[in-house]
Design an enzyme around this catalytic site. Sequence first.
Site, PDB file in Angstrom:
ATOM      1  N   LYS A 175     -27.000  93.901  -0.233  1.00  0.00           N
ATOM      2  CA  LYS A 175     -25.543  93.872  -0.134  1.00  0.00           C
ATOM      3  C   LYS A 175     -24.980  95.229  -0.559  1.00  0.00           C
ATOM      4  O   LYS A 175     -24.964  95.564  -1.740  1.00  0.00           O
ATOM      5  CB  LYS A 175     -24.929  92.794  -1.032  1.00  0.00           C
ATOM      6  CG  LYS A 175     -23.398  92.831  -1.044  1.00  0.00           C
ATOM      7  CD  LYS A 175     -22.826  92.246  -2.308  1.00  0.00           C
ATOM      8  CE  LYS A 175     -21.490  92.803  -2.745  1.00  0.00           C
ATOM      9  NZ  LYS A 175     -20.682  93.579  -1.855  1.00  0.00           N
ATOM     10  N   GLY A 199     -23.730  99.800 -10.131  1.00  0.00           N
ATOM     11  CA  GLY A 199     -22.319  99.435 -10.081  1.00  0.00           C
ATOM     12  C   GLY A 199     -21.723  99.424 -11.473  1.00  0.00           C
ATOM     13  O   GLY A 199     -22.201 100.126 -12.373  1.00  0.00           O
ATOM     14  N   SER A 200     -20.719  98.595 -11.665  1.00  0.00           N
ATOM     15  CA  SER A 200     -19.991  98.613 -12.935  1.00  0.00           C
ATOM     16  C   SER A 200     -20.736  97.852 -14.024  1.00  0.00           C
ATOM     17  O   SER A 200     -21.492  96.914 -13.758  1.00  0.00           O
ATOM     18  CB  SER A 200     -18.600  98.009 -12.750  1.00  0.00           C
ATOM     19  OG  SER A 200     -18.671  96.596 -12.664  1.00  0.00           O
ATOM     20  N   THR A 201     -20.488  98.254 -15.251  1.00  0.00           N
ATOM     21  CA  THR A 201     -21.097  97.592 -16.402  1.00  0.00           C
ATOM     22  C   THR A 201     -20.656  96.139 -16.488  1.00  0.00           C
ATOM     23  O   THR A 201     -21.471  95.248 -16.785  1.00  0.00           O
ATOM     24  CB  THR A 201     -20.724  98.337 -17.693  1.00  0.00           C
ATOM     25  OG1 THR A 201     -21.193  99.690 -17.585  1.00  0.00           O
ATOM     26  CG2 THR A 201     -21.351  97.689 -18.913  1.00  0.00           C
ATOM     27  N   GLY A 202     -19.386  95.879 -16.225  1.00  0.00           N
ATOM     28  CA  GLY A 202     -18.870  94.518 -16.313  1.00  0.00           C
ATOM     29  C   GLY A 202     -19.566  93.575 -15.350  1.00  0.00           C
ATOM     30  O   GLY A 202     -19.937  92.446 -15.712  1.00  0.00           O
ATOM     31  N   VAL A 203     -19.758  94.014 -14.115  1.00  0.00           N
ATOM     32  CA  VAL A 203     -20.436  93.179 -13.119  1.00  0.00           C
ATOM     33  C   VAL A 203     -21.887  92.947 -13.526  1.00  0.00           C
ATOM     34  O   VAL A 203     -22.415  91.825 -13.430  1.00  0.00           O
ATOM     35  CB  VAL A 203     -20.354  93.825 -11.720  1.00  0.00           C
ATOM     36  CG1 VAL A 203     -21.255  93.090 -10.730  1.00  0.00           C
ATOM     37  CG2 VAL A 203     -18.916  93.825 -11.227  1.00  0.00           C
ATOM     38  N   GLU A 262     -28.299 100.320 -13.039  1.00  0.00           N
ATOM     39  CA  GLU A 262     -27.668 101.572 -13.494  1.00  0.00           C
ATOM     40  C   GLU A 262     -26.180 101.354 -13.353  1.00  0.00           C
ATOM     41  O   GLU A 262     -25.689 101.007 -12.274  1.00  0.00           O
ATOM     42  CB  GLU A 262     -28.156 102.756 -12.654  1.00  0.00           C
ATOM     43  CG  GLU A 262     -27.726 104.106 -13.206  1.00  0.00           C
ATOM     44  CD  GLU A 262     -26.524 104.678 -12.479  1.00  0.00           C
ATOM     45  OE1 GLU A 262     -25.441 104.769 -13.116  1.00  0.00           O
ATOM     46  OE2 GLU A 262     -26.653 105.022 -11.302  1.00  0.00           O
ATOM     47  N   CYS A 268     -21.596 108.768 -10.928  1.00  0.00           N
ATOM     48  CA  CYS A 268     -21.851 108.112 -12.212  1.00  0.00           C
ATOM     49  C   CYS A 268     -22.067 109.145 -13.313  1.00  0.00           C
ATOM     50  O   CYS A 268     -21.817 108.886 -14.484  1.00  0.00           O
ATOM     51  CB  CYS A 268     -23.080 107.216 -12.118  1.00  0.00           C
ATOM     52  SG  CYS A 268     -23.062 106.053 -10.754  1.00  0.00           S
ATOM     53  N   GLU A 303     -14.021 104.934 -18.865  1.00  0.00           N
ATOM     54  CA  GLU A 303     -14.484 105.438 -17.570  1.00  0.00           C
ATOM     55  C   GLU A 303     -13.339 105.378 -16.558  1.00  0.00           C
ATOM     56  O   GLU A 303     -12.725 104.329 -16.379  1.00  0.00           O
ATOM     57  CB  GLU A 303     -15.666 104.612 -17.068  1.00  0.00           C
ATOM     58  CG  GLU A 303     -16.267 105.151 -15.786  1.00  0.00           C
ATOM     59  CD  GLU A 303     -17.444 104.327 -15.297  1.00  0.00           C
ATOM     60  OE1 GLU A 303     -18.399 104.927 -14.776  1.00  0.00           O
ATOM     61  OE2 GLU A 303     -17.406 103.086 -15.437  1.00  0.00           O
TER      62      GLU A 303
END
Length: 543
Positions: free
Chosen positions: A212, A265-269, A293, A327, A425
């Site tokens: 994806k 992608g993002s840390t939250g996801v 990462e 990043c 960020e």
Amino acid sequence: MNLGYFNYPMPANEPVLSYAPGSREKTLLKATLAALKSQEIDVPMYIGGKEVRTNNKVAIRPPHEIKHVLGYFHAGEEKHVHQAIEAALAAKEAWTNMSWENRANIFLKAADLIAGKYRPYMNGTTMLGQSKNAYQAEIDSACELIDFLRFNVHFLSEIYRQQPISAAGMHNRMEYRPLEGFVLAVTPFNFTAIGGNLPTSAALCGNVVVWKPANTQVYSAQMFMRILKEAGLPDGVINLIYVDGPTIGKVCFNHRDFAGVHFTGSTGVFNNMWETIGKNMSNYKSYPRIVGETGGKDFVLVHKSADPDVVVTALLRGAFEYQGQKCSAASRAYIPSNMVEEVKKKLIAGVKSMKMGSTEDFSNFVNAVIDEKSFNNIKNYIDNAKKDPKAEIWVGGKCDKKEGYFVQPTVIEAKSPKYVTMCEEIFGPVLTVYIYPANGFEKVLDTVDSTSPYALTGAVIAQDRAAVELATNKLRYAAGNFYINDKPTGAVVGQQPFGGARASGTNDKAGSILNLYRWLSARTIKETLTPVTDYKYPFLQEA
């Protein structure tokens, strides 16, 4: 059947083309850009051997020219995730059993196709779809992607060669099996090479993959998928689908055959993924591999002995190449008081000299940010800084989305090292600097280490070797990729394996042998050549 030990030596990094005036590659790339823009393409999902189209068509537009339509992709839904998993699992046995040299040569052929006739198309789709200038596209969608494909083949051949010792009377060997089940690859918009590496590194090891990509990277992702198919990748090994994150997570993370996730992608996801996988552990056949990462708040720490011109160049390139959407982009800088006036003057002059606009005008250093959501987020940080007495805008700050999502490179001076833009960020062309006393280097090291939850990249710039050594030691855990007298961006496959820890991910180092171990499950086989026939050991006998 193995008929020999096949050798894949360490490759050389793909040369970066210059696109100088009058060069063949520049002429060819410009012609390709014009050809791509002259047509609207119809982009299906690739599930098994089928091109899947839906009634839900989403327009693909250049971020720098939002009125233009490059084409449409067919967005999927929950049933397509199930279909992709089924196609992957159906392909698994044949793919796993394919000889190593034939698996490897598919990806080596893909690398050669990109290095040759498809180079302008990989670069062109990246330039138009992700608003990268020619150089940024070249080092990403051509060179880095080629390097990932070639170096991973070499690294895996090295892993297969690693075998245990055998004592007399026995033979020991190690099999490096693919994981049981399927791997989910979730890839970002900002690097076409990451979009290519995350599914192919797992597939190279014999795994089957559901891929994806970010919606904003579909234009170049579909180009790469077409190249993989031409290179001979069997149907179902990698299945490319365009489904929203919650839907793909709901299906994949609840599937018994989920074997791992390869994520950027993002840390939250990523945190949400990890939590969901943990809660579902009882559902899985095996413990899934979780490789990610994520974010960064990357620093440049300047010592009083540094060359100001080196500092300015590192900041201008590190912070503003690809609009700060790497990043690894330089996002916070610590400048000693003894050189602040010179650095400030040259930074301002450098930003003012940068041209901003379409990627098709090769004189533009800066292009558009990826989409309106990103534009609005970046603009919000800049607008708040403009009216905050704790901050001062040195240069930049203009934002305009009439034609495209353009944010002028912006330098903010923070009066406090904990100011919001020093800590959070932003993922855009915004650099925040903090001025510290020239003799306060040791103290500011603690500030650099403790300011951000991230630990992806960082740099120290100094001519004093004692300062370099001190920073290298004190900031050991502050960055997974640490640079001395350079910008904190531009990791090259095989030279600077990439990844960070803390809130920046699992540090499994894409572009190195370490990453491939995560997609393998070893089996040790011991064969006894002369089996014993009595259970009794000598120690049981009494003299």
